[in-house]
Motif scaffolding. Structure first.
Motif, short mmCIF file in Angstrom:
data_model
loop_
_atom_site.label_atom_id
_atom_site.label_comp_id
_atom_site.label_asym_id
_atom_site.label_seq_id
_atom_site.Cartn_x
_atom_site.Cartn_y
_atom_site.Cartn_z
N TYR A 204 42.58 35.41 31.49
CA TYR A 204 43.93 35.86 31.87
C TYR A 204 44.27 35.33 33.28
N THR A 205 43.30 35.48 34.18
CA THR A 205 43.51 35.02 35.56
C THR A 205 43.66 33.50 35.61
N TYR A 206 42.81 32.82 34.85
CA TYR A 206 42.85 31.35 34.84
C TYR A 206 44.21 30.84 34.35
N LYS A 207 44.71 31.47 33.29
CA LYS A 207 46.01 31.01 32.75
C LYS A 207 47.12 31.26 33.76
N LEU A 208 47.06 32.40 34.44
CA LEU A 208 48.08 32.66 35.46
C LEU A 208 48.06 31.59 36.54
N ALA A 209 46.84 31.19 36.92
CA ALA A 209 46.71 30.23 38.03
C ALA A 209 47.03 28.81 37.60
N PHE A 210 46.45 28.36 36.48
CA PHE A 210 46.52 26.93 36.17
C PHE A 210 47.43 26.57 35.00
N SER A 211 47.99 27.58 34.35
CA SER A 211 48.95 27.29 33.29
C SER A 211 50.34 27.69 33.76
N SER A 212 50.43 28.88 34.39
CA SER A 212 51.73 29.35 34.89
C SER A 212 51.95 28.96 36.35
N TYR A 213 50.91 28.48 37.01
CA TYR A 213 50.97 28.17 38.45
C TYR A 213 51.45 29.38 39.25
N ASN A 214 51.17 30.59 38.75
CA ASN A 214 51.54 31.79 39.48
C ASN A 214 50.29 32.27 40.22
N LEU A 215 50.02 31.60 41.33
CA LEU A 215 48.77 31.86 42.04
C LEU A 215 48.77 33.22 42.73
N SER A 216 49.95 33.77 42.99
CA SER A 216 50.01 35.09 43.61
C SER A 216 49.53 36.15 42.61
#
Lengths: 298, 416
Positions: free
Chosen positions: A259-271
């Motif tokens: 879940y965290t990985y997708k937020l960071a590297f798929s959605s680019y929502n690093l916050s």
């Protein structure tokens, strides 16, 4: 010695241990604390990393992930995956350790089994994922064997069906992780004095009684320590799940790490990814504190 | 033995020092070029092209920073955030919107105007907010590969040209008892590019669009029809099982091993397919279209794009390198090495004359147009993931094509 000299000497003595520790503290600070603090900082920023002048977001990103049903599903999947893995790691590890410690098994066979049982530990997570993908694919060996034995009537899509994917990926992780318990418990078993068993034999104790009243209590410190460590490590498993299912089908194997990985590297929502990472950190921290308290108590 | 410094040695040393000092004074401009292409090309070939560029442009040196695709993507994301992006960067169309939002990419419009660059020679210019941020240097188109032996055994004499013909052919080629299926659909969430290559390609092939006025139009007829069509294939049992976790590599493996009759795949895999199964008898056809469509066909593609960093101190030199790679001869050379189609419309790669399969694909390429609407969209991979989840729900029988389209539309709108 004057008073001034004495206090100077005292100060030097007080500082000395910290000077000796300073290289290690510096490394820990740079490699562990700094990234952690940075990620915590990102979780309170808007457009963290992506903008050079990110604004303060307060708890917005935490509210966003707590409002996301996929986050709660991921948390539940993580708990299921972790608890099942730890329980079965422990059970299988114990059975195999007892088997390898038994005098009733031929020494040559025992050595062969020792090598065989430890094999899963030698493979990297990627190899394990590939092996299980091949074995559990609809046209794979597992389906073929189960169909020939009449256990299943048609091909099961183990990793591609929402009904079976989480169990399948947990099974693969159980297979990959039991050797840690096996090796640790085997070492513990070999450290139990033989006198205990001899005394039990004289008292006429049966095998299961020796297991319950001697072996398990003697191994308990190891069982608790390794279980806690395994719980912390399994909670953070990423490559096995990522390569076998990618968190799917739909969200059925989504765990906190994917879940965290997708937020960071798929959605680019690093916050938001940072906020999710902080949640994982807090859970791990809670378990670590528990582990430390347990170790201290011993 | 005593070592004595001879006067001649001193002179040589002085001359060497002077040479070094003067060349340092007239220092070369060194361009950093980050891309993932070098590992995918024959060893040393991209360096050789850079050497030719350096010879043609004295005073400019190029340092190649190469790595696998995923590593390069992460490196570029970090470089954009920290203002340390290389002077010239290899780009995927899916990244450009984010990089542009970060102000990381230079607008190449003024450079084109100042240098009198002929814009008609390039196949496409990717623009975001009016800024020209990327040229596709090499394009890897995605036609349909057909296993001719399986087709012949199934009695498929005419290769499908429409969706209805495709469904019929797929039904005939399917023999589940022999683990043989008509089509393969990889929708793994690990890499959701199947949405772009294997689902939306059906929409673009018929000259349709998933967008309207720059916004998603997933509830419109083209996308709903495509989903309905894919559902009909699934309901007919012609898709190889394991859709939800199947990756592109597994798709190719199944085709290579005669387990599927048809697949939509990158032309870049032709050599790989031949290596893995030299006896495989296959042909390439365009992605089938809706009934009665006679217009130009959109060809889904993935590309090696190129752009210039907004923070580069050597934009003039960087533009020279971009121009060089986009020029007719160099572009033809590069795409010949990559088995790709050219970014320069006048370039003709070697393989189209020497290889029948590529020659046919090149004809398809020439008669259609490149279509990939994910290029330039915000968080393109996330959009694909969201669509992927909805498509999986539909294929699992949890929702209708209309509901899948509506849910995906809602998710996408939040990102725009």
């Amino acid at each position: 010695m004057t008073r001034q000299k004495r206090s100077h000497h005292k100060l030097k003595r007080a500082i000395a241990p910290y000077l000796y520790l300073s290289p290690a503290l510096l490394i820990i600070g740079l490699l562990m604390l700094l990234p952690m603090v940075t990620v915590i900082g990102y979780s309170f920023q808007n457009s963290a990393v992506l903008r050079r002048d990110p604004s303060f977001a307060g708890l917005k990103h935490y509210q966003a992930i707590f409002a996301d049903p996929v986050f709660w599903a991921s948390l539940w999947h993580t708990l299921y995956f972790t608890c099942m893995s730890v329980v079965f790691h422990m059970t299988i590890g114990m059975v195999f350790a007892l088997m390898l410690n038994s005098d009733r098994i031929n020494p040559t066979l025992r050595n062969i089994l020792r090598v065989l049982y430890i094999l899963p530990w030698l493979f990297t997570a990627v190899i394990i994922a590939v092996i299980w993908r091949l074995l559990l694919e609809p046209n794979g060996v597992v389906n073929s064997v189960l169909m020939q034995m009449g256990i299943i009537g048609s091909k099961v899509e183990w990793f591609s069906s929402t009904a079976t994917a989480l169990h399948a990926v947990t099974f693969a992780n159980i297979w990959a992780g039991y050797p840690l318990f096996m090796v640790s418990l085997l070492a513990g078993l070999q450290g139990i004095p033989k006198d205990f068993y001899e005394a039990a034999d004289i008292d006429g104790a049966k095998a299961y009684q020796k297991l319950i009243f001697i072996t398990i209590p003697q191994l308990m410190p190891i069982i608790i320590s390794i279980s806690l460590l395994d719980f912390i490590w399994t909670m953070q498993v990423f490559p096995l799940i990522w390569i076998t299912t990618g968190g799917g089908p739909i969200y059925s194997t989504e765990v906190l790490s994917t879940y965290t990985y997708k937020l960071a590297f798929s959605s680019y929502n690093l916050s938001q990814a940072s906020a999710s990472a902080v949640v994982i950190l807090l859970i791990s921290l809670g378990l670590t504190l528990f582990y430390i308290r347990y170790q201290k108590a011993r | 033995m005593m070592f004595r410094i001879q006067p001649a040695m001193l002179k040589i040393a002085a001359a060497a020092w002077l040479l070094g000092a003067t060349s340092a004074m007239a220092a070369d401009t060194t361009l950093e070029f980050t891309q993932w292409w070098e590992p995918e090309l024959p060893s040393g070939s991209l360096r050789a092209i850079m050497n030719d560029f350096e010879a043609a442009n004295p005073g400019i040196k190029v340092t190649l920073v190469s790595g696998p695709y995923a590593t390069t993507r992460d490196q570029i994301s970090v470089g954009a955030a920290t203002g340390t992006l290389s002077d010239v960067v290899g780009l995927d169309g899916a990244w450009v919107n984010n990089l542009n939002a970060q102000g990381a990419l230079a607008d190449m419009n003024p450079m084109m105007d100042a240098s009198g660059f002929d814009k008609t020679q390039v196949a496409d210019i990717i623009k975001v907010d009016g800024k020209a941020v990327m040229f596709p240097v090499a394009s890897f188109v995605y036609p349909v590969f057909v296993n001719l032996d399986l087709a012949a055994q199934a009695g498929v004499t005419k290769l499908p040209s429409t969706r209805a013909e495709f469904l019929e052919a797929a039904k005939k080629m399917t023999h589940a008892d022999k683990n043989q299926y008509g089509w393969v659909l990889p929708l793994s969430l690990q890499s959701p590019s199947g949405v772009q290559n294997d689902l939306m390609s059906w929409v673009w092939a018929s000259g349709q669009s998933m967008m309207a006025d720059g916004k998603p139009a997933l509830e419109a007829k083209p996308v709903v029809d495509m989903l309905t069509f894919v559902k009909s294939l699934n309901d007919a049992g012609v898709i190889s099982p394991g859709i939800a976790t199947k990756t592109e590599q597994e798709k190719v493996e199944e085709f290579v091993n005669n387990r599927v009759g048809m697949m939509i795949d990158s032309l870049a895999h032709v050599n790989l397919i031949r290596e893995r199964n030299p006896k495989l008898n296959f042909d390439i056809i365009p992605v089938p279209v809706v009934e009665n469509y006679n217009g130009k066909r959109g060809l889904p593609y993935a590309s090696w794009g190129i752009g210039i960093s907004a923070s580069s101190k050597h934009q003039e030199e960087a533009w020279k390198l971009v121009q060089y790679l986009m020029s007719e001869k160099v572009n033809a050379k590069l795409v010949s090495l990559a088995n790709a189609f050219p970014g320069n419309v006048n370039a003709k790669p070697d393989f189209v004359t020497s290889d029948k399969a590529f020659a046919k694909a090149f004809e398809i390429f020439k008669s259609g147009y490149l279509a990939n609407e994910f290029t330039g969209l915000p968080v393109a991979e996330d959009l694909m993931t969201q669509f992927d989840v909805q498509a999986q729900k539909m294929l699992a029988g949890e929702q209708s094509p209309e509901e899948a389209a509506a849910s995906a539309q809602k998710g996408w709108m939040a990102k725009f």
